[in-house]
Design a protein around this motif. Structure first.
Motif, short mmCIF file in Angstrom:
data_model
loop_
_atom_site.label_atom_id
_atom_site.label_comp_id
_atom_site.label_asym_id
_atom_site.label_seq_id
_atom_site.Cartn_x
_atom_site.Cartn_y
_atom_site.Cartn_z
N CYS A 34 -3.31 -14.20 -1.26
CA CYS A 34 -3.17 -12.83 -0.72
C CYS A 34 -2.68 -12.88 0.72
O CYS A 34 -1.80 -12.10 1.11
CB CYS A 34 -4.49 -12.08 -0.79
N LEU A 53 0.79 -11.12 1.14
CA LEU A 53 0.66 -9.71 1.51
C LEU A 53 0.63 -9.47 3.01
O LEU A 53 0.56 -8.32 3.45
CB LEU A 53 -0.63 -9.13 0.88
N LEU A 92 -4.43 -5.97 5.77
CA LEU A 92 -5.40 -6.34 4.73
C LEU A 92 -6.78 -5.84 5.15
O LEU A 92 -7.10 -5.79 6.34
CB LEU A 92 -5.48 -7.87 4.58
N TRP A 102 -3.65 -3.37 2.01
CA TRP A 102 -4.21 -3.87 0.75
C TRP A 102 -5.70 -4.10 0.94
O TRP A 102 -6.11 -4.73 1.92
CB TRP A 102 -3.56 -5.20 0.36
N ARG A 115 -3.93 -0.02 -4.64
CA ARG A 115 -4.03 -0.67 -3.32
C ARG A 115 -5.05 -1.81 -3.33
O ARG A 115 -5.24 -2.47 -2.31
CB ARG A 115 -4.47 0.34 -2.22
N VAL A 162 -6.65 -5.41 -4.58
CA VAL A 162 -6.56 -6.68 -5.29
C VAL A 162 -8.00 -7.15 -5.46
O VAL A 162 -8.74 -7.28 -4.48
CB VAL A 162 -5.75 -7.72 -4.47
#
Ligand SMILES: Cc1ncc(COP(=O)(O)O)c(C=O)c1O
Length: 516
Positions: free
Chosen positions: A232, A236, A287, A320, A348, A350
């Motif tokens: 991630c 991201l 994040l 995210w 949105r 994970v």
């Protein structure tokens, strides 16, 4: 009381700034993880060598006599003599007959090799130049701090499941069957995000037990949460991007984000989970890392209002949310909690989970559930960056889930851990007065004993370590300064007899520290 200023932020380890050589070696050897498998003589050698390489024992410093050191460490004098002999043979120390043993001022050639055993108090800039040929700045930063390897499988080590309950014979049978019918393609690297039957079994499980919105296509099998987070962070976010982390936060998640050059932005946690205020919301997170079902380490469960708020923030900021659902199977009363991902209508979130806690940590298998738009990029990255494998283990695990053994095992361990939790709580409550709050929530693998502010929890964890108890200090999970002090006490791995015995011992250590 020892001087505990400065040196180190490693959870559970306190190294005073100015220490005698004897104390320095004593503190190192008290760390149960310090070369735990080596014989005592080798541990003494390693402790001294590490202190010399890090210049905690500087050139010309006189070492204590073998007799004094042996007495201070409570070990045989011959053990110390043998360790000194080895240090002398390798040129780390010089023995001057009649006057004692001194740290050599010419380090041997291999002294510049990375001192992998050293986990204490490294000076970052020196480490970087000393090992400049080998390590990047990031590498030096990563290697300069070690939080993870302490206190494994000791009474009250937080986070450890009781993997002795794992049904070995059954697992062996499943593995044998898989190997008997092995197809050549199962010996290849894992493509397409992992073995399809396992991805299907995981999606079925998550849909029913965790209210995750998922199809098998969205499941990526990883080597556990660390790898999931790393993927991630790589896919991201870019270097310098901001990641919101809970404060206090799971240290290993922090380590991943730091190693990917992300900027950590701590957001306070209260009884309702991550609690972003106006100043937090003014930042631009890329994040947002959260443990909503059971905040690690405080245990707070994120309320529905907070979940909705966080989802709104993620939509507004195009951030995210990384939902780490690491131990929600262990909920001892009430219904299992639904995931945050299940509430997300904008894709949105994970979501990530692990088999470390339910089965055993060394299985190194976890999963990521990515929104549909991320399926292809994650598949590509997983394959190109990680070259995953272990399809035979994945095949056995798929059967373990499909045949219902997984849910049976969860039921069994949940019952066991619930009883152990209750026993620990009763033991501690009966020994401690009302000034100490013990966490009441009915889930997880550890509980938190909150301490009054005047008690130094790091020092207390060290004192507990001397009594053979491996608790962790709550304050070390904060991005400084800590807001609360306490001890994380794990119970899942500890037998009832040991819970009673060590629980009383721990309460005693706490009471003694509080009365000073
Ligand atoms: C918050 C949290 N997430 C995840 C994990 C599990 O990580 P992994 O799957 O890498 O073993 C742990 C283990 O202690 C944890 O505490």
């Amino acid at each position: 009381m020892r001087n505990t200023e400065s040196l180190e932020e490693t959870p559970g380890v306190v190294v005073p700034a100015a220490m005698s050589a004897t104390d320095l070696l004593r503190v190192t050897l008290l760390r149960t993880d310090f070369h735990a498998r080596l014989p005592q003589q080798r541990r003494v050698y390693e402790a001294a060598r590490s202190a010399i390489l890090q210049q905690q024992l500087e050139a010309g410093r006189k070492l204590p006599s073998s007799r004094d050191l042996a007495a201070a460490l409570g070990i045989a004098r011959n053990t110390v003599i043998a360790a000194f002999k080895q240090l002398t043979a390798e040129g780390y120390v010089i023995s001057a007959s009649g006057s004692g043993t001194y740290v050599a001022d010419m380090l041997p050639n291999d002294a510049v090799a990375f001192d992998a055993g050293a986990q204490m108090a490294p000076n970052l800039s020196r480490q970087h130049t000393t090992h400049g040929a080998a390590l990047s700045r990031r590498g030096a930063q990563v290697a300069a701090f070690s939080a993870g390897a302490h206190f494994e499988i000791q009474p009250f080590a937080p986070g450890d499941p009781d993997f002795s309950t794992f049904p070995l014979k059954l697992w062996q049978r499943l593995q044998n069957r898989v190997w008997r019918n092995a197809r050549p393609d199962l010996l290849d690297y894992g493509k397409a995000g992992g073995l399809l039957p396992l991805r299907q079994a995981i999606s079925d499980y998550l849909r029913t037990s965790r209210s995750v919105k998922v199809s098998a296509e969205q499941v990526m099998i990883t080597a556990g949460t660390q790898q999931s987070l790393d993927l991630c962070a790589q896919l991201l976010a870019d270097a310098g991007d901001t990641v919101w982390v809970e404060n206090p936060c799971y240290w290993a998640a922090r380590r991943i984000f730091e190693s990917r050059d992300l900027t950590l932005h701590p957001v306070a946690v209260d009884q309702a989970g991550m609690a972003p205020n106006a100043a937090d919301i003014a930042t631009r997170p890329r994040l947002i890392y959260v443990t909503p079902s059971h905040q690690y380490p405080t245990g707070a469960v994120m309320t529905l209002t907070r979940r909705t708020k966080l989802l709104d923030i993620a939509v507004n900021k195009a951030a995210w949310i990384l939902e780490d659902d690491y131990d929600s199977e262990f909920r001892y009363s009430g219904r299992p909690l639904a995931s945050l991902q299940g509430l997300d209508v904008h894709d949105r979130v994970v979501y990530m989970g692990t088999f470390s806690k339910i089965l055993y940590p060394g299985i190194k298998l976890g999963y990521l559930i990515v929104p549909p738009a991320l399926i292809e990029p994650f598949k590509i990255a997983l394959y190109d960056l990680q070259r995953p494998g272990q399809l035979m283990v994945q095949a056995a695990l798929a059967e373990f889930l499909e045949l219902g053994h997984f849910t049976t095992h969860i039921r069994k361990t949940r019952q066991l851990y619930g009883e152990r939790r209750e026993l620990l709580r009763t033991t501690l409550t009966s020994q401690l007065d009302a000034g100490f709050t013990i966490s009441q929530e009915e889930s997880g693998l550890h509980l938190v004993v909150e301490l009054p502010d005047h008690i130094d929890d790091e020092q207390l964890a060290c004192l507990a370590a001397e009594a053979g108890i491996a608790v962790k200090a709550l304050s070390t999970y904060y991005l400084r300064p800590p807001q609360r002090r306490g001890l994380l006490v794990g119970y899942a791995y500890v037998s009832p007899e040991k819970i009673t015995h060590y629980g009383q011992l721990l309460a005693n250590v706490i009471r003694t520290a509080a009365s000073r």
